[in-house]
Design a protein around this motif. Structure first.
Motif, mmCIF file in Angstrom:
data_model
loop_
_atom_site.group_PDB
_atom_site.id
_atom_site.type_symbol
_atom_site.label_atom_id
_atom_site.label_comp_id
_atom_site.label_asym_id
_atom_site.label_seq_id
_atom_site.Cartn_x
_atom_site.Cartn_y
_atom_site.Cartn_z
ATOM 1 N N LEU A 199 6.167 60.618 51.334
ATOM 2 C CA LEU A 199 7.280 59.688 51.098
ATOM 3 C C LEU A 199 7.672 59.591 49.619
ATOM 4 C CD1 LEU A 199 9.181 57.716 52.582
ATOM 5 C CD2 LEU A 199 7.571 55.898 52.008
ATOM 6 N N PRO A 200 6.711 59.679 48.676
ATOM 7 C CA PRO A 200 7.104 59.567 47.269
ATOM 8 C C PRO A 200 8.153 60.602 46.824
ATOM 9 C CG PRO A 200 4.741 59.282 47.458
ATOM 10 C CD PRO A 200 5.229 59.697 48.817
ATOM 11 N N HIS A 201 8.240 61.720 47.527
ATOM 12 C CA HIS A 201 9.193 62.755 47.132
ATOM 13 C C HIS A 201 10.643 62.375 47.458
ATOM 14 C CE1 HIS A 201 5.928 65.466 46.177
ATOM 15 N NE2 HIS A 201 5.413 65.290 47.363
ATOM 16 N N THR A 202 10.839 61.306 48.215
ATOM 17 C CA THR A 202 12.199 60.964 48.656
ATOM 18 C C THR A 202 12.918 60.011 47.714
ATOM 19 O OG1 THR A 202 11.498 59.031 49.971
ATOM 20 C CG2 THR A 202 11.456 61.181 51.054
ATOM 21 N N THR A 204 16.360 55.687 52.631
ATOM 22 C CA THR A 204 15.188 56.511 52.345
ATOM 23 C C THR A 204 14.773 56.450 50.891
ATOM 24 O OG1 THR A 204 15.984 58.015 54.069
ATOM 25 C CG2 THR A 204 14.232 58.829 52.643
ATOM 26 N N SER A 205 15.740 56.474 49.988
ATOM 27 C CA SER A 205 15.397 56.543 48.568
ATOM 28 C C SER A 205 14.749 55.267 48.046
ATOM 29 C CB SER A 205 16.646 56.866 47.737
ATOM 30 O OG SER A 205 17.596 55.823 47.839
ATOM 31 N N MET A 206 14.913 54.144 48.755
ATOM 32 C CA MET A 206 14.317 52.888 48.309
ATOM 33 C C MET A 206 12.949 52.623 48.930
ATOM 34 S SD MET A 206 15.948 51.403 45.944
ATOM 35 C CE MET A 206 15.059 49.841 45.978
ATOM 36 N N LEU A 207 12.551 53.420 49.901
ATOM 37 C CA LEU A 207 11.262 53.182 50.561
ATOM 38 C C LEU A 207 10.072 53.293 49.607
ATOM 39 C CD1 LEU A 207 11.645 54.816 54.090
ATOM 40 C CD2 LEU A 207 11.083 52.434 53.598
ATOM 41 N N PRO A 208 9.995 54.331 48.747
ATOM 42 C CA PRO A 208 8.814 54.424 47.871
ATOM 43 C C PRO A 208 8.613 53.214 46.958
ATOM 44 C CG PRO A 208 9.972 56.521 47.952
ATOM 45 C CD PRO A 208 10.858 55.515 48.620
ATOM 46 N N PRO A 209 9.643 52.769 46.202
ATOM 47 C CA PRO A 209 9.393 51.613 45.339
ATOM 48 C C PRO A 209 9.115 50.327 46.119
ATOM 49 C CG PRO A 209 11.718 52.224 45.273
ATOM 50 C CD PRO A 209 11.000 53.317 45.982
ATOM 51 N N VAL A 210 9.789 50.150 47.248
ATOM 52 C CA VAL A 210 9.549 48.944 48.040
ATOM 53 C C VAL A 210 8.127 48.936 48.592
ATOM 54 C CG1 VAL A 210 10.181 47.733 50.168
ATOM 55 C CG2 VAL A 210 11.965 48.511 48.602
ATOM 56 N N ALA A 222 5.569 50.458 47.313
ATOM 57 C CA ALA A 222 4.629 50.315 46.200
ATOM 58 C C ALA A 222 4.429 48.853 45.826
ATOM 59 C CB ALA A 222 5.123 51.116 44.997
ATOM 60 N N ILE A 223 5.522 48.133 45.629
ATOM 61 C CA ILE A 223 5.379 46.733 45.223
ATOM 62 C C ILE A 223 4.898 45.873 46.397
ATOM 63 C CG2 ILE A 223 7.782 46.084 45.662
ATOM 64 C CD1 ILE A 223 7.644 44.282 43.226
ATOM 65 N N LEU A 224 5.236 46.258 47.632
ATOM 66 C CA LEU A 224 4.713 45.547 48.799
ATOM 67 C C LEU A 224 3.198 45.661 48.843
ATOM 68 C CD1 LEU A 224 4.935 44.093 51.518
ATOM 69 C CD2 LEU A 224 5.417 46.304 52.588
ATOM 70 N N ALA A 225 2.666 46.860 48.581
ATOM 71 C CA ALA A 225 1.214 47.037 48.566
ATOM 72 C C ALA A 225 0.577 46.170 47.485
ATOM 73 C CB ALA A 225 0.870 48.509 48.341
ATOM 74 N N GLY A 226 1.243 46.066 46.324
ATOM 75 C CA GLY A 226 0.724 45.204 45.272
ATOM 76 C C GLY A 226 0.678 43.748 45.691
ATOM 77 N N CYS A 227 1.718 43.301 46.375
ATOM 78 C CA CYS A 227 1.753 41.918 46.861
ATOM 79 C C CYS A 227 0.679 41.670 47.917
ATOM 80 C CB CYS A 227 3.129 41.605 47.432
ATOM 81 S SG CYS A 227 4.398 41.360 46.183
ATOM 82 N N LEU A 278 -1.558 51.347 53.901
ATOM 83 C CA LEU A 278 -0.104 51.523 53.828
ATOM 84 C C LEU A 278 0.261 52.606 52.820
ATOM 85 C CD1 LEU A 278 2.709 50.306 54.698
ATOM 86 C CD2 LEU A 278 2.549 48.917 52.631
ATOM 87 N N VAL A 279 -0.343 52.540 51.632
ATOM 88 C CA VAL A 279 -0.048 53.519 50.586
ATOM 89 C C VAL A 279 -0.553 54.903 50.990
ATOM 90 C CG1 VAL A 279 -0.551 54.180 48.207
ATOM 91 C CG2 VAL A 279 -0.026 51.803 48.748
ATOM 92 N N GLY A 280 -1.734 54.951 51.605
ATOM 93 C CA GLY A 280 -2.288 56.241 52.029
ATOM 94 C C GLY A 280 -1.392 56.949 53.034
#
Length: 360
Positions: free
Chosen positions: A354-357, A319-325, A327-332, A345-347
């Motif tokens: 999810l960012p709170h996790t 769970t804790s890695m979902l927000p950064p993954v 975020a960068i996935l959306a950038g890609c 996806l970000v919306g």
């Protein structure tokens, strides 16, 4: 007719049948059977105790062998965390903690509770259970003071530094990590000192002090490069020590424009995982590898890798890695001309809080 004196064995595979049968037994009889099962299994699997720790903890607990129940719960938790089975580790923690509280002698009871509380951090961290972590550390700190155990106190301070990193209190975290390293040195604990140095590496990274990150990483390599502990999950952490070092080193190296060195650090991390794959550690490396590829304009490769990484996060409850993954996935995705899908996806992630996790 069977011989009444012969040992008879009955096996009930369905849980409801087991419950129905054991429900007919008196409390003392049930306790005696579980204790006998524990003794027999401990003898039979004397060379495989780690593999059988969960079932041994179960029988010891129901047999009211509290010290053994707590000890095997601890060993089973370590095994579960190594396999990324974090929910299983939390269930074992609850049972082990209850058992530890029933141990007769005070020093043994406190030491057992402290070990369990420190071990469960390796499950709580990837699940993003920050509040539970703080509660654990507050209780652990009180236990170390009661025991007068400087080595364990250093370990608790180390974990507090990591939580402060997660919560964004970076300068306070650095102060605590330095205290942990000093206390570990006084107590003669190289493993805690190494982990404290890793915590300082994370905190300098968060503050953007990249030269310091490289300096600390090289210092860890010099002092602990051949240490077997570098190939293990640090106590209370959720990542293989050597992979953690290589990942954060790679992340600052590409930001400093040293792309080849960054790739070399990623390659070393992947070589470590080739011999002992670990889901959380691999996600960390994938995250940085994708960043390295993006700066090299290898957007399609980064996108393919991150889609697989996202699947791993979901499959392994990271769970804790979902927000950064995400975020960068959306950038890609945007890099590859999939901006509308990236926005969607970000919306959805933001709407689902999810960012709170993932901490700060």
């Amino acid at each position: 007719q069977p011989d009444p004196g012969a040992l008879q064995r009955s096996e009930f595979r369905h849980a409801l049948v087991q419950d129905a049968v054991t429900g007919t037994l008196t409390g003392p009889r049930r306790k005696a059977l579980h204790r006998a099962a524990f003794d027999a299994l401990a003898r039979h699997f004397a060379d495989q105790l780690a593999e059988q720790a969960a079932v041994l903890a179960h029988h010891a607990y129901d047999g009211e062998a509290w010290r053994q129940a707590a000890g095997f719960a601890l060993r089973a938790m370590a095994r579960a965390i190594a396999c990324s089975a974090y929910r299983d580790a939390l269930r074992l923690f609850t049972k082990g903690l209850d058992a530890s509280r029933r141990i007769d002698d005070t020093p043994g009871r406190l030491a057992s509770e402290l070990s369990l509380r420190m071990k469960v951090l390796g499950a709580q961290l990837p699940l993003g259970q920050t509040d539970d972590i703080v509660t654990n550390l507050e209780r652990a700190e009180a236990i170390t003071q009661e025991l007068g155990d400087a080595r364990r106190q250093a370990g608790v301070l180390l974990q507090l530094a990591v939580v402060l990193w997660i919560s964004g209190s970076y300068r306070h975290g650095l102060e605590v990590a330095s205290r942990a390293a000093d206390t570990a040195a006084t107590a003669g604990s190289p493993s805690v000192r190494m982990a404290a140095m890793q915590a300082r590496l994370l905190l300098h990274h968060a503050l953007g002090l990249y030269d310091q990150v490289v300096f600390i990483a090289r210092q860890i390599e010099r002092e602990f490069g051949n240490d077997q502990g570098m190939r293990q999950i640090m106590p209370g952490w959720a990542v293989v020590a050597n992979v953690n070092l290589r990942t954060f080193l790679a992340d600052v190296l590409w930001r400093m424009g040293r792309i080849d060195d960054a790739q070399a650090a990623c390659d070393e991390a992947y070589r470590e995982l080739a011999s002992q794959d670990h889901a959380f550690s691999r996600v960390l490396v994938d995250f940085v590898q994708a960043e390295v590829w993006r700066v090299q304009d290898r957007h399609a490769d980064a996108l393919s890798l991150l889609r697989s990484t996202l699947t791993s996060c979901q499959a392994n409850d990271l769970t804790s890695m979902l927000p950064p993954v995400l975020a960068i996935l959306a950038g890609c995705m945007a890099d590859c001309g999939q901006a509308a899908e990236a926005v969607s996806l970000v919306g959805e992630a933001i709407e689902g809080k999810l960012p709170h996790t993932g901490g700060r």
